[in-house]
Motif scaffolding. Structure first.
Motif, mmCIF file in Angstrom:
data_model
loop_
_atom_site.group_PDB
_atom_site.id
_atom_site.type_symbol
_atom_site.label_atom_id
_atom_site.label_comp_id
_atom_site.label_asym_id
_atom_site.label_seq_id
_atom_site.Cartn_x
_atom_site.Cartn_y
_atom_site.Cartn_z
ATOM 1 N N ASN A 72 -74.000 5.113 0.511
ATOM 2 C CA ASN A 72 -75.331 5.054 1.074
ATOM 3 C C ASN A 72 -76.172 4.934 -0.235
ATOM 4 O O ASN A 72 -76.962 5.850 -0.330
ATOM 5 N N THR A 73 -76.478 3.876 -0.885
ATOM 6 C CA THR A 73 -77.181 3.864 -1.849
ATOM 7 C C THR A 73 -78.242 2.416 -1.623
ATOM 8 O O THR A 73 -77.791 1.528 -0.985
ATOM 9 N N ARG A 74 -79.218 2.527 -2.568
ATOM 10 C CA ARG A 74 -80.175 1.461 -2.321
ATOM 11 C C ARG A 74 -79.683 0.126 -2.904
ATOM 12 O O ARG A 74 -79.857 -1.049 -2.326
ATOM 13 N N ALA A 75 -79.005 0.216 -4.031
ATOM 14 C CA ALA A 75 -78.366 -1.199 -4.652
ATOM 15 C C ALA A 75 -76.962 -0.995 -4.246
ATOM 16 O O ALA A 75 -76.238 -0.021 -4.567
ATOM 17 N N LEU A 76 -76.223 -2.493 -4.064
ATOM 18 C CA LEU A 76 -74.925 -2.396 -4.124
ATOM 19 C C LEU A 76 -74.199 -2.703 -5.432
ATOM 20 O O LEU A 76 -74.583 -3.599 -6.051
ATOM 21 N N SER A 77 -73.353 -1.620 -6.036
ATOM 22 C CA SER A 77 -72.933 -1.796 -7.000
ATOM 23 C C SER A 77 -71.505 -1.915 -6.989
ATOM 24 O O SER A 77 -70.658 -0.941 -7.253
ATOM 25 N N ALA A 78 -70.878 -3.097 -6.482
ATOM 26 C CA ALA A 78 -69.543 -3.248 -6.331
ATOM 27 C C ALA A 78 -68.432 -3.089 -7.181
ATOM 28 O O ALA A 78 -67.483 -2.169 -6.950
ATOM 29 N N SER A 79 -68.675 -3.192 -8.402
ATOM 30 C CA SER A 79 -67.721 -2.911 -9.460
ATOM 31 C C SER A 79 -67.555 -1.626 -9.589
ATOM 32 O O SER A 79 -66.294 -0.936 -9.719
ATOM 33 N N GLU A 80 -68.566 -0.690 -9.755
ATOM 34 C CA GLU A 80 -68.529 0.736 -9.698
ATOM 35 C C GLU A 80 -67.998 1.086 -8.559
ATOM 36 O O GLU A 80 -66.999 2.109 -8.603
ATOM 37 N N PHE A 81 -68.289 0.820 -7.239
ATOM 38 C CA PHE A 81 -67.959 1.453 -6.169
ATOM 39 C C PHE A 81 -66.281 1.256 -6.012
ATOM 40 O O PHE A 81 -65.517 1.939 -5.926
ATOM 41 N N LEU A 82 -65.899 -0.236 -6.453
ATOM 42 C CA LEU A 82 -64.285 -0.505 -6.224
ATOM 43 C C LEU A 82 -63.469 0.401 -7.308
ATOM 44 O O LEU A 82 -62.491 1.050 -6.880
ATOM 45 N N GLU A 83 -63.959 0.683 -8.628
ATOM 46 C CA GLU A 83 -63.344 1.545 -9.490
ATOM 47 C C GLU A 83 -63.220 2.785 -8.923
ATOM 48 O O GLU A 83 -62.211 3.462 -8.961
ATOM 49 N N GLU A 84 -64.361 3.461 -8.261
ATOM 50 C CA GLU A 84 -64.259 4.909 -7.726
ATOM 51 C C GLU A 84 -63.246 4.966 -6.527
ATOM 52 O O GLU A 84 -62.361 5.729 -6.369
ATOM 53 N N ALA A 85 -63.242 3.958 -5.654
ATOM 54 C CA ALA A 85 -62.423 3.836 -4.635
ATOM 55 C C ALA A 85 -60.893 3.718 -4.995
ATOM 56 O O ALA A 85 -59.928 4.404 -4.609
ATOM 57 N N ARG A 86 -60.716 3.041 -5.974
ATOM 58 C CA ARG A 86 -59.477 2.734 -6.708
ATOM 59 C C ARG A 86 -58.671 4.250 -7.276
ATOM 60 O O ARG A 86 -57.610 4.583 -7.050
ATOM 61 N N ARG A 87 -59.700 4.816 -7.782
ATOM 62 C CA ARG A 87 -59.627 6.028 -8.574
ATOM 63 C C ARG A 87 -58.928 7.189 -7.492
ATOM 64 O O ARG A 87 -57.930 7.802 -7.749
ATOM 65 N N GLU A 88 -59.812 6.974 -6.301
ATOM 66 C CA GLU A 88 -59.527 7.975 -5.262
ATOM 67 C C GLU A 88 -58.416 7.675 -4.530
ATOM 68 O O GLU A 88 -57.765 8.594 -4.058
ATOM 69 N N GLY A 89 -57.991 6.341 -4.516
ATOM 70 C CA GLY A 89 -56.890 5.775 -3.626
ATOM 71 C C GLY A 89 -55.858 6.452 -4.426
ATOM 72 O O GLY A 89 -54.804 6.825 -3.807
ATOM 73 N N LEU A 90 -55.776 6.380 -5.839
ATOM 74 C CA LEU A 90 -54.626 7.011 -6.908
ATOM 75 C C LEU A 90 -54.418 8.492 -6.364
ATOM 76 O O LEU A 90 -53.344 8.855 -6.541
ATOM 77 N N HIS A 91 -55.637 9.041 -6.320
ATOM 78 C CA HIS A 91 -55.472 10.652 -6.198
ATOM 79 C C HIS A 91 -54.885 11.030 -4.580
ATOM 80 O O HIS A 91 -54.005 11.642 -4.576
ATOM 81 N N TYR A 92 -55.261 10.047 -3.741
ATOM 82 C CA TYR A 92 -54.593 10.339 -2.552
ATOM 83 C C TYR A 92 -53.201 10.069 -2.580
ATOM 84 O O TYR A 92 -52.572 11.100 -1.944
ATOM 85 N N GLU A 93 -52.525 9.025 -3.098
ATOM 86 C CA GLU A 93 -51.191 8.895 -3.214
ATOM 87 C C GLU A 93 -50.708 9.924 -4.208
ATOM 88 O O GLU A 93 -49.346 10.515 -3.441
ATOM 89 N N ALA A 94 -51.158 10.365 -5.091
ATOM 90 C CA ALA A 94 -50.481 11.287 -6.158
ATOM 91 C C ALA A 94 -50.420 12.420 -5.165
ATOM 92 O O ALA A 94 -49.271 13.405 -5.433
ATOM 93 N N HIS A 95 -51.391 13.039 -4.513
ATOM 94 C CA HIS A 95 -51.291 14.338 -3.755
ATOM 95 C C HIS A 95 -50.414 14.473 -2.611
ATOM 96 O O HIS A 95 -49.863 15.514 -2.223
ATOM 97 N N ARG A 96 -49.693 12.919 -2.313
ATOM 98 C CA ARG A 96 -48.659 12.966 -1.057
ATOM 99 C C ARG A 96 -47.452 12.341 -1.790
ATOM 100 O O ARG A 96 -46.537 12.113 -0.921
ATOM 101 N N VAL A 97 -47.105 12.294 -3.036
ATOM 102 C CA VAL A 97 -45.835 11.847 -3.638
ATOM 103 C C VAL A 97 -44.671 12.530 -3.034
ATOM 104 O O VAL A 97 -43.728 11.793 -3.004
ATOM 105 N N HIS A 98 -44.631 13.651 -2.654
ATOM 106 C CA HIS A 98 -43.469 14.361 -2.223
ATOM 107 C C HIS A 98 -43.229 14.558 -0.849
ATOM 108 O O HIS A 98 -42.462 14.860 -0.329
#
Length: 146
Positions: A72-98
């Motif tokens: 919820n930001t004034r400006a759309l920063s798609a590249s920055e937002f995508l990088e953050e989403a990708r990183r957090e998706g990897l965290h989600y997967e890593a925490h559930r690997v087992h």
């Protein structure tokens, strides 16, 4: 500088807290919207450097989870937002690997709140390759095996 009780709060920290509240409200709006459509979703809680995103949409029949980073930001920063989403998706997967019940496919996206629009008119962003992988995953599940 603003003095609150015995604490001293700078304008910057006051703005940071206001921005955090704005983001939390947007995540809650998204959660309520998806639930109103009958989509199973869960709010993910902050985990600092190991943050997993804000919301996960569960599709167990598709062996799929969509991780949403709410913005919820004034400006759309798609590249920055995508990088953050990708990183957090990897965290989600890593925490559930087992976890044997963890989804086989995790799709990270960001959801950006558009000014003066309702939640259904927000924008969802993801990389083309991620969309293609998601569609192929669904297609493989829907294609009968011989």
């Amino acid at each position: 500088m603003l003095i609150v009780g015995l604490r001293c709060m700078t304008d910057a920290s006051s703005r940071a807290r206001a921005n955090k509240r704005k983001g939390a409200r947007w995540a809650a709006e998204l959660r309520d919207y998806f639930r109103s459509l009958g989509i199973t979703c869960e709010v993910l809680h902050l985990a600092g450097a190991e943050d997993e995103g804000d919301i996960v949409l569960h599709f167990p029949d598709l062996d799929l989870a969509i991780i949403i980073e709410a913005k919820n930001t004034r400006a759309l920063s798609a590249s920055e937002f995508l990088e953050e989403a990708r990183r957090e998706g990897l965290h989600y997967e890593a925490h559930r690997v087992h976890d044997p019940n963890a989804p086989k496919h995790v799709a990270p996206v960001f959801a950006w709140k558009r000014r003066q629009r309702n939640v259904a008119e927000g924008l969802i962003g993801m990389e083309v390759q991620e969309l293609a992988a998601l569609l192929l995953h669904v297609q493989q599940l829907r294609t009968p095996t011989r």
